[in-house]
Design an enzyme around this catalytic site. Sequence first.
Site, PDB file in Angstrom:
ATOM      1  N   GLU A   1       0.969  -1.233  -0.039  1.00  0.00           N
ATOM      2  CA  GLU A   1      -0.021   0.164  -0.002  1.00  0.00           C
ATOM      3  C   GLU A   1       0.843   1.287  -0.095  1.00  0.00           C
ATOM      4  OE1 GLU A   1      -2.780  -0.473   3.236  1.00  0.00           O
ATOM      5  OE2 GLU A   1      -3.340  -2.715   2.543  1.00  0.00           O
TER       6      GLU A   1
ATOM      7  N   ASN B   1       2.600  -4.845  -3.289  1.00  0.00           N
ATOM      8  CA  ASN B   1       0.990  -5.364  -2.980  1.00  0.00           C
ATOM      9  C   ASN B   1       0.099  -3.819  -2.713  1.00  0.00           C
ATOM     10  OD1 ASN B   1      -1.377  -7.288  -2.399  1.00  0.00           O
ATOM     11  ND2 ASN B   1      -0.854  -7.044  -0.248  1.00  0.00           N
TER      12      ASN B   1
ATOM     13  N   HIS C   1     -10.015  -6.052  -2.535  1.00  0.00           N
ATOM     14  CA  HIS C   1     -11.096  -6.025  -1.625  1.00  0.00           C
ATOM     15  C   HIS C   1     -12.116  -5.233  -2.687  1.00  0.00           C
ATOM     16  CE1 HIS C   1      -8.655  -7.243   1.696  1.00  0.00           C
ATOM     17  NE2 HIS C   1      -7.921  -6.411   1.377  1.00  0.00           N
TER      18      HIS C   1
ATOM     19  N   GLU D   1      -5.724 -10.868  -1.458  1.00  0.00           N
ATOM     20  CA  GLU D   1      -6.590 -10.621  -0.124  1.00  0.00           C
ATOM     21  C   GLU D   1      -7.953 -10.263  -0.754  1.00  0.00           C
ATOM     22  OE1 GLU D   1      -5.157  -7.158   2.240  1.00  0.00           O
ATOM     23  OE2 GLU D   1      -3.373  -7.480   1.868  1.00  0.00           O
TER      24      GLU D   1
ATOM     25  N   ASP E   1     -11.921 -10.424  -1.141  1.00  0.00           N
ATOM     26  CA  ASP E   1     -13.132 -10.500  -0.475  1.00  0.00           C
ATOM     27  C   ASP E   1     -14.286  -9.533  -1.225  1.00  0.00           C
ATOM     28  OD1 ASP E   1     -12.463  -7.861   0.724  1.00  0.00           O
ATOM     29  OD2 ASP E   1     -11.579  -8.941   2.331  1.00  0.00           O
TER      30      ASP E   1
HETATM   31  O1  9MR Z   1      -7.002  -8.272   8.387  1.00  0.00           O
HETATM   32  C1  9MR Z   1      -6.070  -7.348   8.983  1.00  0.00           C
HETATM   33  C2  9MR Z   1      -7.057  -6.721  10.510  1.00  0.00           C
HETATM   34  O2  9MR Z   1      -6.985  -7.854  11.197  1.00  0.00           O
HETATM   35  C3  9MR Z   1      -6.042  -5.657  11.212  1.00  0.00           C
HETATM   36  O3  9MR Z   1      -6.734  -5.072  12.032  1.00  0.00           O
HETATM   37  C4  9MR Z   1      -5.667  -4.776  10.306  1.00  0.00           C
HETATM   38  C5  9MR Z   1      -4.856  -3.320  10.419  1.00  0.00           C
HETATM   39  O4  9MR Z   1      -5.013  -2.352   9.720  1.00  0.00           O
HETATM   40  O5  9MR Z   1      -5.147  -5.212   8.983  1.00  0.00           O
HETATM   41  C6  9MR Z   1      -5.887  -6.160   8.198  1.00  0.00           C
HETATM   42  O6  9MR Z   1      -5.196  -6.479   7.032  1.00  0.00           O
HETATM   43  C7  9MR Z   1      -4.996  -5.721   6.101  1.00  0.00           C
HETATM   44  C8  9MR Z   1      -3.966  -6.107   5.339  1.00  0.00           C
HETATM   45  O7  9MR Z   1      -2.697  -6.335   6.238  1.00  0.00           O
HETATM   46  C9  9MR Z   1      -3.483  -5.223   4.121  1.00  0.00           C
HETATM   47  N1  9MR Z   1      -4.534  -4.946   3.374  1.00  0.00           N
HETATM   48  C10 9MR Z   1      -5.689  -4.516   4.052  1.00  0.00           C
HETATM   49  C11 9MR Z   1      -6.241  -5.495   4.869  1.00  0.00           C
HETATM   50  C12 9MR Z   1      -7.546  -5.285   5.785  1.00  0.00           C
HETATM   51  O8  9MR Z   1      -7.382  -3.932   6.353  1.00  0.00           O
END
Ligand code: 9MR
Length: 285
Positions: free
Chosen positions: A90, A131, A168, A198, A200
Amino acid sequence: LIVPENTMKWKNIRPTKTFWNWSDMDNMVDFAEKNGMVIRGHTFVWHQQNAPYVDSLKTKDEAVAMLTEQITMVMERYKGRVFEYDVANEVLNEDGTLRDTVWLRTIGPEYIDIAFKAARAADPKARLVLNDYSNEYAGTAKGDAFYELCKDMKNRGIPIDGAGLQLHLVAEHTFNREGLLAQIRRFAELGMFVTFTEIDVRIAMPSSPEKEAQQTEIFKGLMEIAATEPNTGHFVVWGYTDAKSWIPGTFPGYGSAHLFDKASQPKPVFEDLKKILADSPKRKK
Ligand code: 9MR
């Protein structure tokens, strides 16, 4: 295939400068190996879930040293056991500019090159991925900027192997199949693979049969592409069940984003995906 959702993130694997919490990740790697699964690593460079001593880095020298040490320590430990890493996550804003993060502020734009070079040196055989989200469609500001960033890295000989499309997605938004295919194919021309990292597909609650049908079409469209395009193939979901989902907390009013429902039973689309996989030309090879 499994991905440590949070376990490998900085604040969890190295909560203080001198304490490395290896046990959780070691257990996950052992679990994967015992069960015939491979592991994707996630993630080193990010603007979230860093430890406090990372967020307060001030000078370029200390930031480069810290980032390099992190990548080297983790990747050397799991050398040959984690097949692919999101080296950076990101890094772009929606308009395609570089996000304002501790890494950009302390090191400057070359932090991305530094991270990928350190990763290649630490485990030369691991596949190295950049990513992001909302980067899946060619012809959008972020999708194009993401491609240009990767292309520029490739052209300059920076060791990047793959593009991570988080995907997403939102059931009610149009699924731009042509834009996604164009994005994947131009990465193929660069000699890069694409990983769906990732997936969904969230739904604005309350759900309806129409929204579910839209969600089904998107999941199927993604699997069809993963099952046929030569430079893709990994279809990774970000959580498999609505019973335990990151979506409602982050996108209030949305839910039902995963392949299994709140009772952790497979939704009908799950069978559709299995059929697409079974019929995949890649599988029949
Ligand atoms: O799924 C993850 C969640 O449990 C955490 O609280 C969150 C913190 O920002 O991160 C989530 O995973 C993220 C991933 O690492 C990067 N892309 C977005 C995902 C969803 O926020």
